[in-house]
Design a protein around this motif. Structure first.
Motif, PDB file in Angstrom:
ATOM      1  N   GLY A 191      12.300  11.394  -7.981  1.00  0.00           N
ATOM      2  CA  GLY A 191      10.979  11.706  -7.356  1.00  0.00           C
ATOM      3  C   GLY A 191      10.710  13.021  -6.881  1.00  0.00           C
ATOM      4  N   GLY A 192       9.862  13.816  -6.253  1.00  0.00           N
ATOM      5  CA  GLY A 192      10.098  14.648  -5.864  1.00  0.00           C
ATOM      6  C   GLY A 192       8.636  15.342  -6.455  1.00  0.00           C
ATOM      7  N   HIS A 193       8.451  17.306  -6.119  1.00  0.00           N
ATOM      8  CA  HIS A 193       7.930  18.013  -6.066  1.00  0.00           C
ATOM      9  C   HIS A 193       8.355  18.963  -6.721  1.00  0.00           C
ATOM     10  CE1 HIS A 193       6.526  16.368  -1.883  1.00  0.00           C
ATOM     11  NE2 HIS A 193       7.813  17.002  -1.733  1.00  0.00           N
ATOM     12  N   ALA A 231      -1.476  -2.695  -4.331  1.00  0.00           N
ATOM     13  CA  ALA A 231      -2.756  -3.169  -3.470  1.00  0.00           C
ATOM     14  C   ALA A 231      -3.384  -1.729  -3.399  1.00  0.00           C
ATOM     15  CB  ALA A 231      -2.630  -3.683  -2.463  1.00  0.00           C
ATOM     16  N   ALA A 232      -2.866  -0.459  -3.095  1.00  0.00           N
ATOM     17  CA  ALA A 232      -4.047   0.683  -2.871  1.00  0.00           C
ATOM     18  C   ALA A 232      -2.249   1.798  -2.869  1.00  0.00           C
ATOM     19  CB  ALA A 232      -4.501   0.613  -1.584  1.00  0.00           C
ATOM     20  N   ILE A 233      -2.983   2.806  -3.950  1.00  0.00           N
ATOM     21  CA  ILE A 233      -2.484   3.964  -3.339  1.00  0.00           C
ATOM     22  C   ILE A 233      -3.202   5.346  -3.675  1.00  0.00           C
ATOM     23  CG2 ILE A 233      -1.541   5.868  -4.616  1.00  0.00           C
ATOM     24  CD1 ILE A 233      -0.284   3.942  -7.063  1.00  0.00           C
ATOM     25  N   ILE A 234      -2.150   5.882  -1.942  1.00  0.00           N
ATOM     26  CA  ILE A 234      -3.002   6.914  -1.352  1.00  0.00           C
ATOM     27  C   ILE A 234      -2.353   8.386  -1.832  1.00  0.00           C
ATOM     28  CG2 ILE A 234      -4.116   7.999   0.391  1.00  0.00           C
ATOM     29  CD1 ILE A 234      -4.265   5.607   1.955  1.00  0.00           C
ATOM     30  N   ASN A 235      -2.492   9.399  -3.194  1.00  0.00           N
ATOM     31  CA  ASN A 235      -2.242  10.799  -3.086  1.00  0.00           C
ATOM     32  C   ASN A 235      -2.554  11.019  -3.742  1.00  0.00           C
ATOM     33  OD1 ASN A 235      -0.124  12.431  -4.908  1.00  0.00           O
ATOM     34  ND2 ASN A 235       1.639  10.458  -4.747  1.00  0.00           N
ATOM     35  N   PRO A 236      -3.017  11.613  -3.211  1.00  0.00           N
ATOM     36  CA  PRO A 236      -4.299  12.947  -4.070  1.00  0.00           C
ATOM     37  C   PRO A 236      -3.705  13.921  -5.081  1.00  0.00           C
ATOM     38  CG  PRO A 236      -2.826  14.438  -1.873  1.00  0.00           C
ATOM     39  CD  PRO A 236      -2.844  12.591  -1.998  1.00  0.00           C
ATOM     40  N   ARG A 237      -1.971  13.504  -5.671  1.00  0.00           N
ATOM     41  CA  ARG A 237      -1.572  14.497  -7.199  1.00  0.00           C
ATOM     42  C   ARG A 237      -2.488  13.278  -7.884  1.00  0.00           C
ATOM     43  NH1 ARG A 237       0.847  18.227  -5.354  1.00  0.00           N
ATOM     44  NH2 ARG A 237       2.186  18.881  -3.164  1.00  0.00           N
ATOM     45  N   GLN A 238      -3.037  12.186  -7.723  1.00  0.00           N
ATOM     46  CA  GLN A 238      -2.910  10.585  -8.584  1.00  0.00           C
ATOM     47  C   GLN A 238      -4.351  11.326  -9.690  1.00  0.00           C
ATOM     48  OE1 GLN A 238      -3.666   6.922  -7.426  1.00  0.00           O
ATOM     49  NE2 GLN A 238      -4.220   7.941  -5.049  1.00  0.00           N
ATOM     50  N   PRO A 239      -3.980  10.541 -10.885  1.00  0.00           N
ATOM     51  CA  PRO A 239      -5.063  11.228 -11.131  1.00  0.00           C
ATOM     52  C   PRO A 239      -6.523  10.888 -10.607  1.00  0.00           C
ATOM     53  CG  PRO A 239      -3.526  10.043 -12.475  1.00  0.00           C
ATOM     54  CD  PRO A 239      -3.050  10.033 -10.978  1.00  0.00           C
ATOM     55  N   ASP A 240      -7.559  11.213 -11.065  1.00  0.00           N
ATOM     56  CA  ASP A 240      -8.755  11.175 -10.614  1.00  0.00           C
ATOM     57  C   ASP A 240      -9.216  11.104  -9.237  1.00  0.00           C
ATOM     58  OD1 ASP A 240      -9.718  11.130 -13.480  1.00  0.00           O
ATOM     59  OD2 ASP A 240      -8.919   8.787 -12.979  1.00  0.00           O
ATOM     60  N   CYS A 241      -7.815  11.940  -8.027  1.00  0.00           N
ATOM     61  CA  CYS A 241      -8.724  11.334  -6.781  1.00  0.00           C
ATOM     62  C   CYS A 241      -9.631  12.644  -7.007  1.00  0.00           C
ATOM     63  CB  CYS A 241      -6.993  11.504  -6.252  1.00  0.00           C
ATOM     64  SG  CYS A 241      -7.140  11.739  -4.306  1.00  0.00           S
ATOM     65  N   PRO A 242     -10.548  12.563  -6.114  1.00  0.00           N
ATOM     66  CA  PRO A 242     -11.317  14.061  -5.572  1.00  0.00           C
ATOM     67  C   PRO A 242     -10.853  14.546  -4.730  1.00  0.00           C
ATOM     68  CG  PRO A 242     -12.391  11.610  -5.057  1.00  0.00           C
ATOM     69  CD  PRO A 242     -11.016  11.009  -5.109  1.00  0.00           C
ATOM     70  N   TYR A 243      -9.983  14.537  -3.688  1.00  0.00           N
ATOM     71  CA  TYR A 243      -9.564  14.770  -2.156  1.00  0.00           C
ATOM     72  C   TYR A 243      -9.918  16.436  -2.615  1.00  0.00           C
ATOM     73  CZ  TYR A 243      -8.459  15.520   2.314  1.00  0.00           C
ATOM     74  OH  TYR A 243      -8.726  15.746   4.139  1.00  0.00           O
ATOM     75  N   PRO A 244      -9.897  17.091  -2.203  1.00  0.00           N
ATOM     76  CA  PRO A 244     -10.170  18.762  -2.614  1.00  0.00           C
ATOM     77  C   PRO A 244      -8.791  19.169  -1.865  1.00  0.00           C
ATOM     78  CG  PRO A 244     -11.210  18.228  -0.047  1.00  0.00           C
ATOM     79  CD  PRO A 244     -11.185  17.167  -1.113  1.00  0.00           C
ATOM     80  N   ILE A 268       1.696  -1.065   0.410  1.00  0.00           N
ATOM     81  CA  ILE A 268       0.042   0.341   0.206  1.00  0.00           C
ATOM     82  C   ILE A 268       0.751   1.218  -0.160  1.00  0.00           C
ATOM     83  CG2 ILE A 268      -2.054   1.704   1.418  1.00  0.00           C
ATOM     84  CD1 ILE A 268      -2.442  -1.585   2.323  1.00  0.00           C
ATOM     85  N   ILE A 269       0.444   2.329  -1.008  1.00  0.00           N
ATOM     86  CA  ILE A 269       1.062   3.177  -1.270  1.00  0.00           C
ATOM     87  C   ILE A 269       1.121   4.591  -0.743  1.00  0.00           C
ATOM     88  CG2 ILE A 269       2.626   5.142  -2.148  1.00  0.00           C
ATOM     89  CD1 ILE A 269       3.018   3.048  -3.820  1.00  0.00           C
ATOM     90  N   THR A 270       1.621   5.149   0.839  1.00  0.00           N
ATOM     91  CA  THR A 270       1.071   5.890   1.087  1.00  0.00           C
ATOM     92  C   THR A 270       2.104   7.775   0.374  1.00  0.00           C
ATOM     93  OG1 THR A 270       1.448   6.994   3.351  1.00  0.00           O
ATOM     94  CG2 THR A 270      -0.688   5.406   2.660  1.00  0.00           C
ATOM     95  N   ASP A 271       1.891   8.619   0.153  1.00  0.00           N
ATOM     96  CA  ASP A 271       3.021   9.353  -0.905  1.00  0.00           C
ATOM     97  C   ASP A 271       2.559  10.820  -1.555  1.00  0.00           C
ATOM     98  OD1 ASP A 271       5.196  10.485  -1.276  1.00  0.00           O
ATOM     99  OD2 ASP A 271       5.662   8.457  -3.055  1.00  0.00           O
ATOM    100  N   HIS A 272       3.474  11.912  -0.963  1.00  0.00           N
ATOM    101  CA  HIS A 272       2.084  13.090  -1.538  1.00  0.00           C
ATOM    102  C   HIS A 272       3.352  13.762  -2.839  1.00  0.00           C
ATOM    103  CE1 HIS A 272       5.467  15.286   0.721  1.00  0.00           C
ATOM    104  NE2 HIS A 272       5.915  14.577   1.001  1.00  0.00           N
ATOM    105  N   HIS A 273       4.610  12.768  -3.231  1.00  0.00           N
ATOM    106  CA  HIS A 273       5.183  13.188  -4.188  1.00  0.00           C
ATOM    107  C   HIS A 273       4.635  13.402  -5.035  1.00  0.00           C
ATOM    108  CE1 HIS A 273       7.796  12.610  -1.112  1.00  0.00           C
ATOM    109  NE2 HIS A 273       8.365  13.422  -1.218  1.00  0.00           N
ATOM    110  N   THR A 274       4.734  13.801  -6.665  1.00  0.00           N
ATOM    111  CA  THR A 274       4.326  14.175  -7.879  1.00  0.00           C
ATOM    112  C   THR A 274       4.479  13.073  -8.428  1.00  0.00           C
ATOM    113  OG1 THR A 274       5.256  16.095  -7.871  1.00  0.00           O
ATOM    114  CG2 THR A 274       4.485  15.213 -10.353  1.00  0.00           C
ATOM    115  N   PRO A 275       3.302  11.881  -9.287  1.00  0.00           N
ATOM    116  CA  PRO A 275       3.516  10.547  -9.451  1.00  0.00           C
ATOM    117  C   PRO A 275       4.234  10.988 -10.595  1.00  0.00           C
ATOM    118  CG  PRO A 275       1.228  11.290  -9.006  1.00  0.00           C
ATOM    119  CD  PRO A 275       1.502  12.558  -8.566  1.00  0.00           C
ATOM    120  N   GLY A 276       4.760   9.382 -11.154  1.00  0.00           N
ATOM    121  CA  GLY A 276       5.568   9.622 -11.879  1.00  0.00           C
ATOM    122  C   GLY A 276       4.907   9.688 -13.481  1.00  0.00           C
TER     123      GLY A 276
END
Length: 571
Positions: A420-422, A178-191, A163-171
């Motif tokens: 990786g990074g921002h 199994a799951a990716i938690i990153n608000p910057r990933q495509p189609d993530c609705p988190y505001p 399970i990935i939790t990461d805030h860096h810019t996706p490649g």
């Protein structure tokens, strides 16, 4: 006079109707809020009160439901869970948040913090293999993993779910997790897209502490409360330079309040060494006192010492660790100065292209990010600094608006072992023989993006008060803007036509210049820190750009001007 020119941008005055709608606030404070983009008075008040009104349901994060299901399944199957952290203050604090959260819901959790010099940046395939050999079946990353598609794919071969939790810019390629938690990933609705790694660990803790029917868990004498971790959230968020607006601002405000009431033993031990009372903790304390010390072990040796400090249950356990981190931080400061001067000399010898690229076999990879930041601060252009090693080299990059450094690295993805990074900061590992090609390609990208850029740093000035306005009452009013930091800087002021009454060099090696300034009616003390980088000569009459600070000594306090730039007075 300024050693390197800055461009002064003076904010347009806020409309009279806006000032009138906030008539209970001092006009200077209202003007600063207007400058920060809070053009609706209701938004301005919400900002001051730290209200985060958008939905903050953790299950709005794409991948959260799948992550919680996988964790609950591992708990039911009595499987050990490993948390794969990172070696900076954000990654370590995130790991501590998550291990406590997992234990609170009945999981058996352990933490793996990678060794910067042996395992490198991001998720390491050999480390995953070792975890699998130890019987781990589920790995949760914190503050890393979004750029580790190859390593996560290999992990499945070892029988690991990730399970990935990461805030860096996706490649360009998302890992098959199994799951990716990153608000910057495509189609993530988190505001809110700018949570730090520890912020995402906190959101996962929130989700784990909810029952499957959506209510709060109450099956223990004291139900687990994610707010118990807000002090760690505040430290990691500020230390990682995450923007202090929106949800981050609210979390840091609450975390600071938590720390002032009851700092955990490890943080209290660091505060004791710095002689900072808990009641006086600010975001500046987190960013300049706690953060550098927590980062020091990962920069010079291994971040497990910072992990042990944050996990310490008693002062007796915490204080020896805090003293060791403090010593490593002193060593880190010395190395930073030494490396920065060497990098400056190389830059000045080779000229100033749009992107600075410095590589040396004499650098430690744990320090190169700090050197890149110093180069950017002085020359105001993207900076890449590399520690050359046999086989593979490690680099760190910092950038300015207009050149998204993580996207630039993505454009060179074929050269890296990992990266990786921002937008403003990134890191990478690369085979040493590929460094010349990397330098050439990044320079080409920088020329295309910044070719007509004048590389003059903008100083965005909030207001032009008179010296008589610089009072203790104004300081108290401006304190409502705290926590100040990334994307919410302390207000910047300009006062013109001041006469210099006195000059005095102070500090170690006379590094700082203390001035006494007057406008003919009022006098104020001012300080130019590290004056050699700002001033070559101070004329008798000056226009000064500054921030305000409260200087307390011997029980007496006064308002002090901390000068960011000065010029001969334009009479």
């Amino acid at each position: 006079m300024s050693a390197r020119p800055n461009r002064w941008h003076i904010a347009e005055p806020a409309p009279s109707h806006y000032i009138a709608a906030l008539s209970d606030l001092p006009p200077v404070l209202a003007q600063v809020l207007y400058n920060r983009g809070y053009r609706d008075p209701a938004q301005a008040r919400a900002f001051l009160e730290g209200r985060w009104e958008d939905p903050s349901d953790p299950f709005l994060l794409k991948g959260m439901a799948e992550a919680v299901q996988a964790i609950r399944r591992a708990i039911r199957d009595h499987q050990d869970i490993a948390i794969y952290g990172d070696y900076d203050a954000d990654g370590v604090s995130a790991a501590v948040v998550l291990v406590h959260a997992l234990r609170a819901v009945g999981a058996t959790g352990r933490i793996h913090i990678p060794h910067r010099y042996e395992e490198g940046y991001g998720v390491n395939a050999a480390a995953l293999r070792r975890l699998a050999e130890q019987g781990i079946r589920l790995v949760i990353t914190v503050d890393c993993g979004i750029s580790s598609a190859r390593e996560v794919a290999e992990a499945a071969e070892y029988g690991l779910q990730v399970i990935i939790t990461d805030h860096h810019t996706p490649g360009l390629e998302l890992p098959p997790a199994a799951a990716i938690i990153n608000p910057r990933q495509p189609d993530c609705p988190y505001p809110f897209k700018d949570l730090a790694g520890v912020g995402l660990a906190y959101k996962l803790a929130q989700a784990l502490f909810e029952r499957e029917d959506g209510g709060r868990r109450t099956d223990s004498p004291r139900p687990p409360d994610p707010d118990d971790f807000l002090d760690l959230v505040a430290v990691g968020t500020v230390a990682d330079l995450a923007p202090l607006r929106g949800e981050n601002r609210a979390l840091v405000q609450r975390g600071l309040a938590h720390m002032r009431r009851a700092p955990r033993p490890g943080l209290q031990a660091l505060l004791d060494l710095a002689a900072v009372a808990p009641q006086r903790i600010t975001a500046w304390t987190l960013g300049h006192i706690l953060g550098p010390r927590l980062n020091a072990s990962g920069r010079l040796t291994h971040a497990r010492y910072s992990l042990k400090l944050l996990m310490a249950a008693t002062p007796a356990e915490a204080h020896p660790l805090a003293r060791q981190l403090n010593e490593w931080n002193r060593q880190r400061q010395h190395l930073t100065l030494q490396y920065t001067e060497a990098a400056r000399q190389q830059v000045l010898a080779e000229g100033l292209p749009p992107l600075l690229f410095v590589a040396s076999r004499n650098f430690l990879s744990g320090i190169v990010g700090l050197v890149a930041s110093r180069l950017l601060d002085e020359f105001y252009r993207p900076a890449v600094v590399v520690a050359i090693e046999d086989g593979q080299s490690k680099g760190s990059a910092r950038s300015i608006p207009g050149f998204h450094i993580a996207e630039a690295l993505n454009a060179c993805h074929d050269l890296f072992e990992r990266h990786g990074g921002h937008a403003a900061a990134a890191g990478f590992t690369i085979r040493t023989e590929r460094l010349p090609e990397l330098q050439a390609r990044l320079q080409t990208l920088a020329i295309a993006a910044l070719g007509d850029h004048d590389f003059i740093r903008p100083l965005r000035i909030d207001a032009e008060p008179a010296l008589a306005d610089l009072t203790e009452r104004l300081m108290a009013n401006l304190a409502q803007l705290e926590p100040c930091g990334q994307d919410n800087p302390p207000p910047l002021f300009l006062t013109r036509g001041l006469r210099v009454l006195d000059r005095r060099y102070v500090g170690r090696d006379a590094a700082h210049l203390q001035l006494r300034l007057t406008d003919g009616q009022e006098e104020r003390r001012a300080v130019v820190f590290n004056h050699a980088r700002i001033t070559a000569h101070v004329p008798d009459r000056v226009d000064v750009v500054y921030q305000l600070a409260w200087n307390e000594w011997g029980g007496q306090g006064q308002v002090e001007m901390h000068i960011c730039d000065l010029r001969p007075a334009q009479l």
